[in-house]
Design a protein around this motif. Sequence first.
Motif, PDB file in Angstrom:
ATOM      1  N   ARG A  64       6.039  -6.788   9.315  1.00 55.11           N
ATOM      2  CA  ARG A  64       4.930  -6.159   8.592  1.00 55.11           C
ATOM      3  C   ARG A  64       5.494  -5.276   7.499  1.00 55.11           C
ATOM      4  N   TRP A  65       4.753  -5.183   6.443  1.00 50.70           N
ATOM      5  CA  TRP A  65       5.172  -4.337   5.339  1.00 50.70           C
ATOM      6  C   TRP A  65       4.839  -2.884   5.669  1.00 50.70           C
ATOM      7  N   PRO A  66       5.527  -1.956   5.095  1.00 45.87           N
ATOM      8  CA  PRO A  66       5.304  -0.539   5.393  1.00 45.87           C
ATOM      9  C   PRO A  66       3.881  -0.076   5.054  1.00 45.87           C
ATOM     10  N   TRP A  67       3.280  -0.683   4.089  1.00 49.31           N
ATOM     11  CA  TRP A  67       1.936  -0.275   3.674  1.00 49.31           C
ATOM     12  C   TRP A  67       0.820  -1.018   4.425  1.00 49.31           C
ATOM     13  N   SER A  68       1.185  -1.869   5.363  1.00 50.75           N
ATOM     14  CA  SER A  68       0.193  -2.651   6.104  1.00 50.75           C
ATOM     15  C   SER A  68      -0.775  -1.752   6.868  1.00 50.75           C
ATOM     16  N   LYS A  69      -0.278  -0.651   7.418  1.00 47.73           N
ATOM     17  CA  LYS A  69      -1.168   0.282   8.126  1.00 47.73           C
ATOM     18  C   LYS A  69      -2.232   0.822   7.192  1.00 47.73           C
ATOM     19  N   ASP A  70      -1.832   1.174   5.990  1.00 49.54           N
ATOM     20  CA  ASP A  70      -2.781   1.710   5.016  1.00 49.54           C
ATOM     21  C   ASP A  70      -3.832   0.667   4.636  1.00 49.54           C
ATOM     22  N   VAL A  71      -3.384  -0.566   4.475  1.00 46.73           N
ATOM     23  CA  VAL A  71      -4.308  -1.647   4.130  1.00 46.73           C
ATOM     24  C   VAL A  71      -5.290  -1.877   5.276  1.00 46.73           C
ATOM     25  N   ASP A  72      -4.779  -1.907   6.503  1.00 49.79           N
ATOM     26  CA  ASP A  72      -5.651  -2.094   7.670  1.00 49.79           C
ATOM     27  C   ASP A  72      -6.662  -0.952   7.796  1.00 49.79           C
ATOM     28  N   ALA A  73      -6.208   0.258   7.571  1.00 46.94           N
ATOM     29  CA  ALA A  73      -7.105   1.416   7.651  1.00 46.94           C
ATOM     30  C   ALA A  73      -8.176   1.342   6.566  1.00 46.94           C
ATOM     31  N   ALA A  74      -7.795   0.945   5.373  1.00 44.11           N
ATOM     32  CA  ALA A  74      -8.758   0.832   4.273  1.00 44.11           C
ATOM     33  C   ALA A  74      -9.781  -0.255   4.570  1.00 44.11           C
ATOM     34  N   GLN A  75      -9.339  -1.368   5.144  1.00 45.92           N
ATOM     35  CA  GLN A  75     -10.261  -2.445   5.483  1.00 45.92           C
ATOM     36  C   GLN A  75     -11.237  -2.011   6.579  1.00 45.92           C
TER      37      GLN A  75
END
Length: 68
Positions: free
Chosen positions: A2-13
């Motif tokens: 997973r990319w480091p920013w995946s958490k941020d993307v998941d949270a935004a979604q």
Amino acid sequence: MRWPWSKDVDAAQAEARAAVEEHAYAVDRRIETERKSTTETRVARVVRAELERNGYTELLQQAWGGVR
């Protein structure tokens, strides 16, 4: 991996999904409120017309001792 920013993307979604649900709920409540308001306005108009037509007669009947 997973990319480091995946958490941020998941949270935004997840936040976007929650916003869509809240908006849908708000639209449903607005529609229901408008429907109730229309119904209540109609009922108030009918009651007011009935009062104007018969309300004074009833007051006179009560003043003279009621209906026998």
